[in-house]
Design an enzyme around this catalytic site. Structure first.
Site, PDB file in Angstrom:
ATOM      1  N   GLU A   1      -4.973   2.024  -4.425  1.00  0.00           N
ATOM      2  CA  GLU A   1      -3.237   2.232  -4.112  1.00  0.00           C
ATOM      3  C   GLU A   1      -2.859   1.008  -3.679  1.00  0.00           C
ATOM      4  O   GLU A   1      -1.665   0.952  -3.169  1.00  0.00           O
ATOM      5  CB  GLU A   1      -3.020   3.446  -3.472  1.00  0.00           C
ATOM      6  CG  GLU A   1      -3.351   3.399  -2.102  1.00  0.00           C
ATOM      7  CD  GLU A   1      -4.711   3.874  -1.676  1.00  0.00           C
ATOM      8  OE1 GLU A   1      -4.825   3.909  -0.303  1.00  0.00           O
ATOM      9  OE2 GLU A   1      -5.561   3.922  -2.384  1.00  0.00           O
TER      10      GLU A   1
ATOM     11  N   ASP B   1       0.773  -1.279   0.001  1.00  0.00           N
ATOM     12  CA  ASP B   1       0.025  -0.067  -0.154  1.00  0.00           C
ATOM     13  C   ASP B   1       0.782   1.062  -0.111  1.00  0.00           C
ATOM     14  O   ASP B   1       1.832   1.426   0.766  1.00  0.00           O
ATOM     15  CB  ASP B   1      -1.007   0.143   1.240  1.00  0.00           C
ATOM     16  CG  ASP B   1      -1.954   1.157   1.058  1.00  0.00           C
ATOM     17  OD1 ASP B   1      -3.053   0.810   0.507  1.00  0.00           O
ATOM     18  OD2 ASP B   1      -1.760   2.181   1.389  1.00  0.00           O
ATOM     19  N   ILE B   2       0.441   2.293  -0.814  1.00  0.00           N
ATOM     20  CA  ILE B   2       1.234   3.393  -0.904  1.00  0.00           C
ATOM     21  C   ILE B   2       1.025   4.310   0.131  1.00  0.00           C
ATOM     22  O   ILE B   2      -0.217   4.645   0.452  1.00  0.00           O
ATOM     23  CB  ILE B   2       1.123   4.147  -2.186  1.00  0.00           C
ATOM     24  CG1 ILE B   2       1.313   3.086  -3.442  1.00  0.00           C
ATOM     25  CG2 ILE B   2       1.879   5.329  -2.302  1.00  0.00           C
ATOM     26  CD1 ILE B   2       1.076   3.695  -4.838  1.00  0.00           C
TER      27      ILE B   2
END
Length: 352
Positions: free
Chosen positions: A258, A216-217
């Protein structure tokens, strides 16, 4: 790559093969009896009897879902062989050779574009030689004109069959790409992940391992809010390229906004942790150019290892729990699921 649409092609070929094999089982048996009883052509009758038995065998395997591509290939070449024997033994006046024009269509339907092309070429050469031999002993016909027209007709049907199968193949691949790929980043999608996992669990052996990484960003929502979704899309594309350079395109899946998933086959949990840390460092060291701004981004990663009996949702949930821990613990780090086997299995039963 997700082969969902290849399965559709497989279903189509299976249906064609089922119909042909059933038809030839009955027809070959009838012809074998006819040639044995009424025409005393014992060798031809034997070949047709074998064809009937083999066709029945193929049909049974199809219904059981246990036939192989190799068996279909052997079946197609045996059809070529038995047709050649029939052409050689039967009088030319019966016109059996005319049926050879159906060969390109049948072979392409059974074998696909590559093997269909080879088998059709072999059939053409064999038939040309056999028919030429038969006509050379018969002065009633103009052999050159007849052979020319027969070959021209055969090649015309061959070209049409090849063009049709080629266009169908390319269309199928295009649909396959659209079905299995994320439209923005070009990475594989959740459907492709589900198909990959299904194939892994069906075909794995006792020694094969699989680890799933959920990436996950960090603070990605702020990028969208501050710079807009166009910039956010560019960041997603750039990050997917960074990840795929390390793990390979076939192992990268976009499963959320994301959020990405990485599959690592034949890697234990410690090797997966090392790769996860490498991904974090690669993204953390990269400079994202956004207009006049340079952005530094980080990843949080959760990892879980497959164990016998797991389903995909189990592993994704456990990896997502570790991802949450990584974010709670300060982000830009890797957390692995070290749940004991008994607890892991208990969690599976709770989720059922």
């Amino acid at each position: 790559m997700d082969d969902r649409l290849h399965t559709q092609s497989h279903t189509f070929r299976t249906s064609v093969l089922s119909g042909i094999s059933l038809f030839l089982t009955i027809l070959a048996l009838f012809l074998a009896i006819f040639h044995f009883v009424y025409q005393n052509e014992y060798w031809l009758a034997l070949g047709e009897c074998i064809l009937s038995i083999y066709s029945g065998f193929i049909y049974t395997k199809i219904k059981q879902g246990r036939y192989s591509r190799t068996s279909v290939l052997y079946y197609a070449y045996y059809l070529i062989f038995i047709f050649g024997i029939g052409n050689y033994l039967e009088p030319i006046s019966q016109g059996l050779f005319v049926w050879s024009c159906f060969a390109p269509i049948t072979l392409y339907l059974l074998l696909g574009i590559r093997h269909g092309m080879y088998a059709t070429g072999v059939f053409l050469i064999a038939q040309f030689i056999l028919v030429a031999i038969k006509f050379s002993h018969n002065q009633t016909y103009d052999i050159l004109s007849l052979m020319f027209n027969l070959t021209l007709c055969y090649c015309g049907i061959w070209v049409i069959s090849h063009l049709y199968e080629s266009n169908r193949y390319h269309t199928e691949n295009s649909l396959l790409y659209l079905a299995s790929r994320d439209s923005l980043t070009g990475t594989h999608n959740r459907l492709s992940l589900a198909t990959f996992f299904s194939h892994f669990t069906q075909k794995k052996n006792d020694k094969e391992q699989l680890c799933l990484l959920i990436l996950d960003i960090d603070f990605f929502k702020q990028i969208n809010d501050q710079f807009g979704h166009d910039v956010g899309d560019k960041v997603l594309i750039e990050i997917s390229l960074l990840i795929s350079r390390i793990v390979g395109d076939n192992n990268l899946f976009r499963i959320g906004g994301e959020e990405f998933c990485v599959t690592l086959c034949d890697k234990d949990i410690n090797e997966a942790r090392h790769i996860g840390e490498k991904l974090c460092n690669s993204v953390g060291d990269h400079i994202f150019n956004v207009g006049n701004n340079n952005l530094h981004l980080t990843l949080s990663i959760g990892i879980c290892q497959y164990r016998d009996g797991d389903n995909l949702s189990d592993i994704l949930k456990l990896a997502d729990i570790e991802l949450y821990k990584a974010k709670q613990n300060g982000r830009n780090q890797v957390k692995i699921c070290q749940m004991p086997y008994e607890i892991h299995q208990e969690k599976q039963s709770d989720s059922v």
